[in-house]
Write an enzyme that holds these catalytic residues in place. Structure first.
Site, PDB file in Angstrom:
ATOM      1  CE  LYS A 106     -23.114 113.256  25.118  1.00  0.00           C
ATOM      2  NZ  LYS A 106     -23.240 113.687  26.350  1.00  0.00           N
ATOM      3  CG  ASP A 146     -19.768 114.687  26.151  1.00  0.00           C
ATOM      4  OD1 ASP A 146     -20.584 115.163  26.786  1.00  0.00           O
ATOM      5  OD2 ASP A 146     -18.852 114.184  26.297  1.00  0.00           O
ATOM      6  N   GLY A 218      -9.558 112.571  35.794  1.00  0.00           N
ATOM      7  CA  GLY A 218      -9.862 113.393  34.713  1.00  0.00           C
ATOM      8  C   GLY A 218      -9.660 115.036  35.018  1.00  0.00           C
ATOM      9  N   GLY A 220     -10.085 117.606  32.722  1.00  0.00           N
ATOM     10  CA  GLY A 220     -10.726 118.329  31.580  1.00  0.00           C
ATOM     11  C   GLY A 220     -11.716 119.415  32.205  1.00  0.00           C
ATOM     12  CG  ASN A 221     -15.788 121.676  31.098  1.00  0.00           C
ATOM     13  OD1 ASN A 221     -16.797 121.430  31.462  1.00  0.00           O
ATOM     14  ND2 ASN A 221     -15.433 123.148  30.977  1.00  0.00           N
ATOM     15  N   GLY A 223     -13.321 117.874  35.661  1.00  0.00           N
ATOM     16  CA  GLY A 223     -12.470 117.738  36.603  1.00  0.00           C
ATOM     17  C   GLY A 223     -11.902 118.994  37.237  1.00  0.00           C
TER      18      GLY A 223
HETATM   19  P1  NAD Z   1     -12.636 116.659  28.596  1.00  0.00           P
HETATM   20  O1  NAD Z   1     -12.041 116.128  27.230  1.00  0.00           O
HETATM   21  O2  NAD Z   1     -12.656 118.189  28.656  1.00  0.00           O
HETATM   22  O3  NAD Z   1     -11.584 115.810  29.778  1.00  0.00           O
HETATM   23  C1  NAD Z   1     -11.426 114.498  29.827  1.00  0.00           C
HETATM   24  C2  NAD Z   1     -10.351 114.265  30.895  1.00  0.00           C
HETATM   25  O4  NAD Z   1     -10.279 112.959  31.173  1.00  0.00           O
HETATM   26  C3  NAD Z   1      -8.929 114.784  30.424  1.00  0.00           C
HETATM   27  O5  NAD Z   1      -8.043 115.344  31.281  1.00  0.00           O
HETATM   28  C4  NAD Z   1      -8.390 113.361  29.896  1.00  0.00           C
HETATM   29  O6  NAD Z   1      -6.938 113.243  29.848  1.00  0.00           O
HETATM   30  C5  NAD Z   1      -8.929 112.566  31.016  1.00  0.00           C
HETATM   31  N1  NAD Z   1      -8.766 111.332  30.901  1.00  0.00           N
HETATM   32  C6  NAD Z   1      -8.985 110.482  29.661  1.00  0.00           C
HETATM   33  N2  NAD Z   1      -8.989 109.126  29.679  1.00  0.00           N
HETATM   34  C7  NAD Z   1      -8.164 108.993  30.869  1.00  0.00           C
HETATM   35  C8  NAD Z   1      -7.516 107.751  31.880  1.00  0.00           C
HETATM   36  N3  NAD Z   1      -7.666 106.712  31.366  1.00  0.00           N
HETATM   37  N4  NAD Z   1      -7.218 108.289  32.937  1.00  0.00           N
HETATM   38  C9  NAD Z   1      -7.161 109.357  33.347  1.00  0.00           C
HETATM   39  N5  NAD Z   1      -7.583 110.431  32.765  1.00  0.00           N
HETATM   40  C10 NAD Z   1      -8.331 110.185  31.697  1.00  0.00           C
HETATM   41  O7  NAD Z   1     -13.813 115.875  29.128  1.00  0.00           O
HETATM   42  P2  NAD Z   1     -14.882 116.685  30.100  1.00  0.00           P
HETATM   43  O8  NAD Z   1     -15.969 117.467  29.219  1.00  0.00           O
HETATM   44  O9  NAD Z   1     -14.256 117.287  31.171  1.00  0.00           O
HETATM   45  O10 NAD Z   1     -15.956 115.322  30.430  1.00  0.00           O
HETATM   46  C11 NAD Z   1     -15.424 114.623  31.307  1.00  0.00           C
HETATM   47  C12 NAD Z   1     -16.722 113.297  31.749  1.00  0.00           C
HETATM   48  O11 NAD Z   1     -17.723 114.198  31.998  1.00  0.00           O
HETATM   49  C13 NAD Z   1     -17.260 112.493  30.436  1.00  0.00           C
HETATM   50  O12 NAD Z   1     -17.622 111.619  30.792  1.00  0.00           O
HETATM   51  C14 NAD Z   1     -18.528 113.490  29.931  1.00  0.00           C
HETATM   52  O13 NAD Z   1     -19.354 112.702  29.225  1.00  0.00           O
HETATM   53  C15 NAD Z   1     -19.168 114.084  31.416  1.00  0.00           C
HETATM   54  N6  NAD Z   1     -19.803 115.103  31.354  1.00  0.00           N
HETATM   55  C16 NAD Z   1     -19.339 116.393  30.783  1.00  0.00           C
HETATM   56  C17 NAD Z   1     -20.064 117.604  30.814  1.00  0.00           C
HETATM   57  C18 NAD Z   1     -19.366 119.040  30.528  1.00  0.00           C
HETATM   58  O14 NAD Z   1     -20.294 119.782  30.407  1.00  0.00           O
HETATM   59  N7  NAD Z   1     -18.176 118.956  29.961  1.00  0.00           N
HETATM   60  C19 NAD Z   1     -21.255 117.322  31.162  1.00  0.00           C
HETATM   61  C20 NAD Z   1     -21.824 116.219  31.941  1.00  0.00           C
HETATM   62  C21 NAD Z   1     -20.816 115.153  31.572  1.00  0.00           C
END
Ligand code: NAD
Length: 432
Positions: A106, A146, A218, A220-221, A223
């Site tokens: 990471k 990420d 959440g 983002g990607n 959610g």
């Molecule tokens: P992202 O940056 O695209 O989205 C994160 C989301 O979380 C955003 O909508 C943000 O507004 C929201 N958020 C942040 N703090 C918050 C809070 N206090 N209350 C409510 N919402 C909040 O990130 P992502 O890629 O969607 O990743 C989300 C999680 O999934 C992380 O823990 C990441 O490590 C994990 N993850 C991501 C992937 C991937 O392929 N993107 C793969 C495995 C795990």
């Protein structure tokens, strides 16, 4: 909601607990409790206003017994070495549980990416690669996007690496843009993978997906595609989504009578996962406190934001009807909250199983880069479903046969696999 948690302490305490159940020898525990290698470096960037700013960067390689290290790069203003260590450790377990021949890594930069222009972001991405290029590569460490990083950033990073080594090397970064070496299905992969595991959990618990209601933290990607998958793949309803509003500097929970429309909310969310509040209100959505999502009348909750969001206080607010917690985020549950969840008999799909879809398609991307032959989206998603289902079943069977909690079972499957690889490579013979 987020009490200050040290994610690495959580990762170590989860490991220690299962190492004890597995009666792992002390020396092997010591190898696996800590990363093999850690890099910490400073990246100078000439900003648009002419000033020179220096950013702190990290890369942690936890364990590469099963194959090249693999894991994302985060851009976050509160990034710490311990967070990166935890995430690298979880990547080792994730690849092992998903049976992907990769290890755990990471990386990160301490920065708020939304405060940077595109040019500054590109300079920072290229700077990260210039600091790390001798220690990454398709056969030793393959980063990916990420939180706070995007496909475009992976494209820039791959280009910088290719220029430094003097040959086009798409397999050094995954999560690249489609058309620039990326795989179809990568952007859907983590969220859809979460939903495949929810589907399997529902089958086990005899829940009807079409009568199911989810609450998601959440947007983002992960959610966003979890929401689409829950509605379109399972036929369920999403009661609410919660996201952080980077303009108001607080989180909101968005809900609508009859359930949210994920496609509409995606049409008004920015690249950082902030929903346009005014547009949501205009469309009849309610924006309540950001913590409200956890209290929603739902039978599935999906934390898909950051670490430590389900803690000893927030866990008490989970509605009685919740039967499944699908941990889409990494490390969303603190050990105290975990104990309560276990006691309340809620079925948990643990993080490194639940969100393994992203790394699985990242692995597919690398395979396609190596072959220089690209699959259709249908083929990618079909293969993803197959692997996620197999991984879920392996963990679930272990949980039933050993009568242990799903998280412990996932750790057992993963640790066994990594220890076996270390043994087969002779790492535990005393001459490593
Ligand atoms: P992202 O940056 O695209 O989205 C994160 C989301 O979380 C955003 O909508 C943000 O507004 C929201 N958020 C942040 N703090 C918050 C809070 N206090 N209350 C409510 N919402 C909040 O990130 P992502 O890629 O969607 O990743 C989300 C999680 O999934 C992380 O823990 C990441 O490590 C994990 N993850 C991501 C992937 C991937 O392929 N993107 C793969 C495995 C795990």
């Amino acid at each position: 909601m987020s009490e200050k948690v040290n994610a690495f302490q959580i990762a170590q305490s989860q490991f220690d607990h299962v190492a004890e159940l597995l009666k792992l020898e002390p020396g092997v525990r010591e190898v696996l409790r800590w990363p093999q290698r850690e890099y910490s470096f400073r990246i100078p960037v000439r900003m648009d206003n002419g000033s020179l700013q220096v950013f702190q960067g990290f890369r942690v390689q936890h364990n590469d017994a099963r194959g090249p290290n693999k894991g994302g790069i985060r851009f976050a203003s509160d990034e710490t070495l311990d967070t990166v260590r935890a995430l690298a450790t979880w990547m080792t377990w994730k690849c092992a549980v998903a049976d992907i021949p990769l290890g755990g890594g990471k990386g990160g930069i301490v920065v708020d990416p939304s405060a940077l222009s595109d040019r500054e972001k590109e300079a920072l991405c290229r700077g990260w690669v210039r600091a790390m290029w001798k220690n990454i590569g398709p056969r030793n460490d393959v980063p990916a996007p990420d939180v706070g990083t995007t496909a475009q950033m992976m494209g820039w990073m791959m280009d910088e690496y290719s220029q430094l080594v003097g040959q086009y090397t798409p397999g050094v970064f995954t999560g690249k843009p489609v058309g620039g070496g990326g795989s179809l299905g990568r952007k859907e992969a983590t969220g859809f993978g979460v939903i495949y595991t929810v589907r399997e959990a529902m089958q086990h618990l005899n829940l009807n997906p079409k009568e199911s209601v989810a609450a998601i933290q959440g947007f983002g990607n992960v959610g966003q595609y979890a929401a689409i998958g829950f509605v379109e793949n399972l036929g369920g309803k999403v009661a609410c989504i919660s996201c952080y509003d980077r303009h108001d500097k607080k989180a909101y929970t968005y809900s609508k009578k009859g359930g949210i429309d994920p496609h509409f909310l995606i049409s008004i969310v920015d690249q950082y996962g902030t929903v346009d509040k005014q547009k949501a209100l205009d469309a009849g959505y309610t924006a309540s406190d950001g913590d409200k999502w956890i209290e929603a009348e739902a039978n599935v909750i999906i934390p898909a934001a950051l670490e430590g969001q389900i803690n000893k206080d927030s866990v008490k607010k989970i509605s009685k009807g919740v039967k499944i917690i699908a941990e889409a985020a990494n490390g969303p549950t603190t050990p105290e909250a975990d104990a309560t969840i276990k006691q309340n008999n809620i079925f948990v799909v643990p993080d490194f199983l639940c969100n393994a879809g992203g790394v699985t398609v990242s692995y597919f991307e690398q395979v396609q880069n190596d072959m220089n032959f690209y699959w259709s989206k249908e083929e990618v998603l079909q293969r993803l479903d197959h692997r996620m289902t197999n991984a879920f079943n392996a963990v679930h069977e272990r949980s039933l046969s050993e009568k242990v909690y799903m998280r412990d079972a996932a750790y057992m499957v993963a640790i066994d696999s990594v220890v076996k690889a270390m043994r087969l490579r002779g790492w535990l013979n005393g001459d490593w």
